[in-house]
Design a protein around this motif. Sequence first.
Motif, PDB file in Angstrom:
ATOM      1  N   ALA A 139     -21.976  60.151  57.692  1.00  0.00           N
ATOM      2  CA  ALA A 139     -22.979  60.048  56.628  1.00  0.00           C
ATOM      3  C   ALA A 139     -24.228  59.311  57.083  1.00  0.00           C
ATOM      4  O   ALA A 139     -25.336  59.623  56.625  1.00  0.00           O
ATOM      5  CB  ALA A 139     -22.376  59.346  55.412  1.00  0.00           C
ATOM      6  N   VAL A 141     -25.909  59.286  59.887  1.00  0.00           N
ATOM      7  CA  VAL A 141     -26.900  60.122  60.574  1.00  0.00           C
ATOM      8  C   VAL A 141     -27.615  61.063  59.606  1.00  0.00           C
ATOM      9  O   VAL A 141     -28.666  61.594  59.922  1.00  0.00           O
ATOM     10  CB  VAL A 141     -26.270  60.927  61.742  1.00  0.00           C
ATOM     11  CG1 VAL A 141     -25.724  60.009  62.807  1.00  0.00           C
ATOM     12  CG2 VAL A 141     -25.201  61.874  61.243  1.00  0.00           C
ATOM     13  N   ARG A 142     -27.050  61.251  58.422  1.00  0.00           N
ATOM     14  CA  ARG A 142     -27.667  62.102  57.396  1.00  0.00           C
ATOM     15  C   ARG A 142     -28.549  61.287  56.453  1.00  0.00           C
ATOM     16  O   ARG A 142     -29.101  61.813  55.498  1.00  0.00           O
ATOM     17  CB  ARG A 142     -26.577  62.794  56.576  1.00  0.00           C
ATOM     18  CG  ARG A 142     -25.618  63.602  57.420  1.00  0.00           C
ATOM     19  CD  ARG A 142     -25.621  65.076  57.257  1.00  0.00           C
ATOM     20  NE  ARG A 142     -26.166  65.615  56.051  1.00  0.00           N
ATOM     21  CZ  ARG A 142     -25.441  66.061  55.026  1.00  0.00           C
ATOM     22  NH1 ARG A 142     -24.132  66.010  55.042  1.00  0.00           N
ATOM     23  NH2 ARG A 142     -26.041  66.592  53.989  1.00  0.00           N
ATOM     24  N   GLY A 143     -28.629  59.969  56.710  1.00  0.00           N
ATOM     25  CA  GLY A 143     -29.497  59.118  55.895  1.00  0.00           C
ATOM     26  C   GLY A 143     -28.808  58.420  54.742  1.00  0.00           C
ATOM     27  O   GLY A 143     -29.466  57.817  53.899  1.00  0.00           O
ATOM     28  N   GLU A 162     -20.529  67.815  51.424  1.00  0.00           N
ATOM     29  CA  GLU A 162     -21.247  68.468  50.331  1.00  0.00           C
ATOM     30  C   GLU A 162     -20.333  69.518  49.723  1.00  0.00           C
ATOM     31  O   GLU A 162     -19.853  70.406  50.424  1.00  0.00           O
ATOM     32  CB  GLU A 162     -22.524  69.132  50.844  1.00  0.00           C
ATOM     33  CG  GLU A 162     -23.584  68.162  51.284  1.00  0.00           C
ATOM     34  CD  GLU A 162     -24.847  68.853  51.774  1.00  0.00           C
ATOM     35  OE1 GLU A 162     -24.907  70.106  51.766  1.00  0.00           O
ATOM     36  OE2 GLU A 162     -25.779  68.138  52.174  1.00  0.00           O
ATOM     37  N   ASP A 166     -26.273  72.350  50.373  1.00  0.00           N
ATOM     38  CA  ASP A 166     -27.569  71.673  50.437  1.00  0.00           C
ATOM     39  C   ASP A 166     -27.765  70.600  49.367  1.00  0.00           C
ATOM     40  O   ASP A 166     -28.895  70.194  49.097  1.00  0.00           O
ATOM     41  CB  ASP A 166     -28.726  72.681  50.382  1.00  0.00           C
ATOM     42  CG  ASP A 166     -28.646  73.715  51.494  1.00  0.00           C
ATOM     43  OD1 ASP A 166     -28.223  73.343  52.611  1.00  0.00           O
ATOM     44  OD2 ASP A 166     -28.989  74.886  51.245  1.00  0.00           O
ATOM     45  N   GLY A 168     -27.134  67.462  49.443  1.00  0.00           N
ATOM     46  CA  GLY A 168     -27.638  66.205  49.976  1.00  0.00           C
ATOM     47  C   GLY A 168     -28.847  66.347  50.866  1.00  0.00           C
ATOM     48  O   GLY A 168     -29.330  65.366  51.430  1.00  0.00           O
ATOM     49  N   GLU A 169     -29.361  67.569  50.946  1.00  0.00           N
ATOM     50  CA  GLU A 169     -30.447  67.851  51.882  1.00  0.00           C
ATOM     51  C   GLU A 169     -31.685  66.993  51.634  1.00  0.00           C
ATOM     52  O   GLU A 169     -32.298  66.487  52.565  1.00  0.00           O
ATOM     53  CB  GLU A 169     -30.815  69.332  51.821  1.00  0.00           C
ATOM     54  CG  GLU A 169     -31.725  69.766  52.939  1.00  0.00           C
ATOM     55  CD  GLU A 169     -31.887  71.265  52.955  1.00  0.00           C
ATOM     56  OE1 GLU A 169     -32.991  71.716  52.625  1.00  0.00           O
ATOM     57  OE2 GLU A 169     -30.910  71.960  53.289  1.00  0.00           O
ATOM     58  N   GLU A 172     -31.389  60.669  50.533  1.00  0.00           N
ATOM     59  CA  GLU A 172     -31.001  59.640  51.491  1.00  0.00           C
ATOM     60  C   GLU A 172     -31.099  58.317  50.762  1.00  0.00           C
ATOM     61  O   GLU A 172     -31.707  58.222  49.701  1.00  0.00           O
ATOM     62  CB  GLU A 172     -31.881  59.661  52.742  1.00  0.00           C
ATOM     63  CG  GLU A 172     -33.336  59.392  52.488  1.00  0.00           C
ATOM     64  CD  GLU A 172     -34.133  59.420  53.781  1.00  0.00           C
ATOM     65  OE1 GLU A 172     -35.150  58.722  53.833  1.00  0.00           O
ATOM     66  OE2 GLU A 172     -33.754  60.107  54.723  1.00  0.00           O
TER      67      GLU A 172
END
Length: 189
Positions: A139, A141-143, A162, A166, A168-169, A172
Motif C-alpha cells: 500500500a 508505494v501506492r500512496g 481494490e 481503479d 484507489g487510483e 492517497e
Amino acid sequence: MNADAIQVRPARSDDRDRILALHLDTFGDEEGPMIVRLVEEMLDDPTADPIYSFVAESEKKVVGHVLFTSVTIEPASDSNDVANAQILAPLAVTRDLQGEGIGSQLVKDALIQLAAAGVQIVFVLGYPKYYSRFGFAAAGVRGFQAPYPIPEKNADAWMVVELQADAGESLEGTVKCCEALDHQKYWVE
C-alpha cells in the motif's frame, strides 16, 4: 478437512462468545487476551461502523473468523475523492484446523461479500505471501500510509486490495482506523 464442509456466513450476535474463544485459541496465552480485548472493543466501537464480521462454520462449530472495520483516508492533497474502505483485522482459524484452507476460503468469500456491499478498498497489515494470493499488494508505494509508521523492513506487510477497479487510483493519504484499533501497540511487530 473438506473445504465443502465449511460455510462462510456473516457473524450473528449469538456468535460473539464463540468468536472470542476462537481468537483466544488461535493467538494463545501470550497474544490471545490482547486480541480478544481488541475484537471486543472493535465490535462495540461506533467509529468502526460499518463493521463486517464473518465466520467459517463446520458442523455448527465456529472454526474461523475475520473482522473488517471502516477506515477513512486523510488525503495528502486537496482531493475530494472518498472511498468506501475497510481494514481486515484480525483473522483467526482454530489451531487444530490451520493449514486446511479455512482462512483462505474465509478471506475470499468475505471479499466477495464486501464487494457486493459496495466496499471499494480493503487494507491489511499482514504476511505478504499469504495476503498477496487474494490480490493484496504493498500500500505504501501506492500512496497509502498506515496509521503509524511501519518499519522499512516490514513495509510490504502494509497492503491494499481494490475490490472495485481503479477505486484507489486518485486516492492517497494516511489511513485512519476506528478508535479501538488506533493505538500504536497494534502497529509494531
